[in-house]
Design an enzyme around this catalytic site. Structure first.
Site, mmCIF file in Angstrom:
data_model
loop_
_atom_site.group_PDB
_atom_site.id
_atom_site.type_symbol
_atom_site.label_atom_id
_atom_site.label_comp_id
_atom_site.label_asym_id
_atom_site.label_seq_id
_atom_site.Cartn_x
_atom_site.Cartn_y
_atom_site.Cartn_z
ATOM 1 N N ILE A 71 0.846 -1.202 0.000
ATOM 2 C CA ILE A 71 0.000 0.000 0.000
ATOM 3 C C ILE A 71 0.885 1.258 0.000
ATOM 4 C CG2 ILE A 71 -1.855 1.246 1.202
ATOM 5 C CD1 ILE A 71 -2.737 -1.540 0.280
ATOM 6 N N ASN A 99 -1.412 5.298 14.731
ATOM 7 C CA ASN A 99 -0.213 4.662 14.179
ATOM 8 C C ASN A 99 0.616 5.739 13.485
ATOM 9 O OD1 ASN A 99 1.097 3.193 11.623
ATOM 10 N ND2 ASN A 99 0.832 1.657 13.205
ATOM 11 N N CYS A 130 7.123 -0.710 8.529
ATOM 12 C CA CYS A 130 6.441 -0.935 7.237
ATOM 13 C C CYS A 130 7.487 -1.315 6.179
ATOM 14 C CB CYS A 130 5.681 0.312 6.801
ATOM 15 S SG CYS A 130 4.930 0.076 5.165
ATOM 16 N N GLY A 243 -0.503 -11.568 13.939
ATOM 17 C CA GLY A 243 -0.035 -12.343 12.788
ATOM 18 C C GLY A 243 -0.973 -13.512 12.568
ATOM 19 N N GLY A 244 -1.887 -13.367 11.622
ATOM 20 C CA GLY A 244 -2.740 -14.486 11.206
ATOM 21 C C GLY A 244 -3.841 -14.888 12.160
HETATM 22 C C1 SIN Z 1 1.461 -0.260 3.935
HETATM 23 O O1 SIN Z 1 0.758 0.754 3.980
HETATM 24 O O2 SIN Z 1 2.233 -0.451 2.973
HETATM 25 C C2 SIN Z 1 1.389 -1.298 5.022
HETATM 26 C C3 SIN Z 1 1.509 -0.714 6.368
HETATM 27 C C4 SIN Z 1 2.531 -1.371 7.230
HETATM 28 O O3 SIN Z 1 3.053 -2.436 6.898
HETATM 29 O O4 SIN Z 1 2.847 -0.820 8.296
#
Ligand code: SIN
Length: 303
Positions: A71, A99, A130, A243-244
């Site tokens: 993203i 966040n 990220c 996680g999952g």
């Molecule tokens: C993203 O926005 O690419 C993912 C967010 C993340 O992994 O913290």
């Protein structure tokens, strides 16, 4: 009925379920699907000082039992998010976690300062993990020295609890966890996504413009559970595991290896009211295991 509340030291949550950043929008989008008051807390999608378009499409790619995302932390910027948070806090009493993202240490500290000053914000989660921003997935959470420096700087700028979100792609996640703790983190959340690669056979190219992407979902659960277990044994501060997770049983597994609370991520994409179901399952599982509260099982994995 069992007591589902959990103690993070700096605050008590009514239950351990927290929708994870980036999988629950800015909270408001989920109001049609569930009563936000039932969850322990919620983490908003990551935010920078200014608006960001994120990475070019494609941004998602399904894998067996998993999801790759690239993203690129698209978002509206801090000014717009402040308005969203004021609206959101009028609809729910559930603690709101922001966040926090940054292109460099100064921006992390600035964004943290902006949201720590809002009375509607209960705590911050520092997104140093990220994998979709720099080429090769580089991020501060891959380096314990950078993590220490950054967490210290952010902590000096705020008077709110700080959760530091760690990367499974660090060579030594325990060293990074310890660095965050020594720098003043109040809690840790782990893990963010695992670096993965998807390829387009016909084009003979990677699927994603950024080449690598972050893998989440049930496929990563045993890997994430292992890392949470290892970190929990080595730090004093609370750990929020993720996680999952897709079921009440999964929640209990994370608590058993030492997590104080959990974040629910990818499942929110295919089942927006997943937290409601998982909470009901958690209550049933606790009844089945004759647990009066989560402390009776927390960190009690016999090895
Ligand atoms: C993203 O926005 O690419 C993912 C967010 C993340 O992994 O913290």
């Amino acid at each position: 009925m069992a007591d589902l509340s959990v103690d993070l030291g700096f605050c008590r949550l009514k239950n351990p379920l927290i929708p994870a950043s980036g999988t629950f929008g800015y909270g408001e989008e989920f109001v049609p699907f569930m009563d936000l008051d039932i969850i322990g807390a919620l983490v908003l999608k990551g935010i920078y000082r200014n608006a960001r378009p994120g990475n070019p499409p494609p941004r998602l790619f399904e894998t067996p039992a998993g999801l790759l995302n690239s993203i690129g932390l698209a978002g509206p910027g801090a000014d717009e998010l402040q308005g969203v948070i004021r609206r959101l806090s009028a609809t729910t009493r559930t603690p709101i976690i922001v966040n926090v993202c940054g292109q460099d240490d100064a921006e992390f500290a600035e964004v943290a300062g902006i949201f720590a000053a809002m009375p509607e914000v209960a705590m911050l989660e520092l997104n140093i993990s990220c994998p979709n921003i720099k080429r090769g997935g580089a991020c501060p959470a891959q380096d314990e020295k950078h993590t220490y420096r950054l967490v210290k700087r952010v902590k000096e700028n705020i008077a709110k609890p700080l959760i530091v979100k760690l990367s499974p792609n660090a060579a030594d996640i325990v060293a990074v966890a310890r660095a965050a703790q020594e720098a003043g983190a109040d809690a840790l959340s782990l893990v963010n996504t695992f670096l993965g690669l998807a390829v387009d056979l016909e084009k003979r190219r990677p699927v994603f413009a950024n080449t690598l992407a972050g893998l989440s979902g049930p496929a990563i659960k045993p890997l994430a559970l292992r890392l949470v277990w290892e970190v929990c044994r080595q730090v004093r501060i609370p750990v929020i595991g993720m996680g999952g997770i897709t079921s009440g049983k999964d929640v209990l597994e994370y608590i058993l290896v030492g997590a104080s609370a959990v974040q629910i991520g990818t499942v929110n994409f295919c089942e927006p009211a997943a937290a409601v179901r998982i909470l009901a399952e958690l209550e049933k599982e606790m009844e089945k295991l004759r647990l009066n509260n989560l402390n009776e099982i927390k960190g009690k994995l016999a090895v």
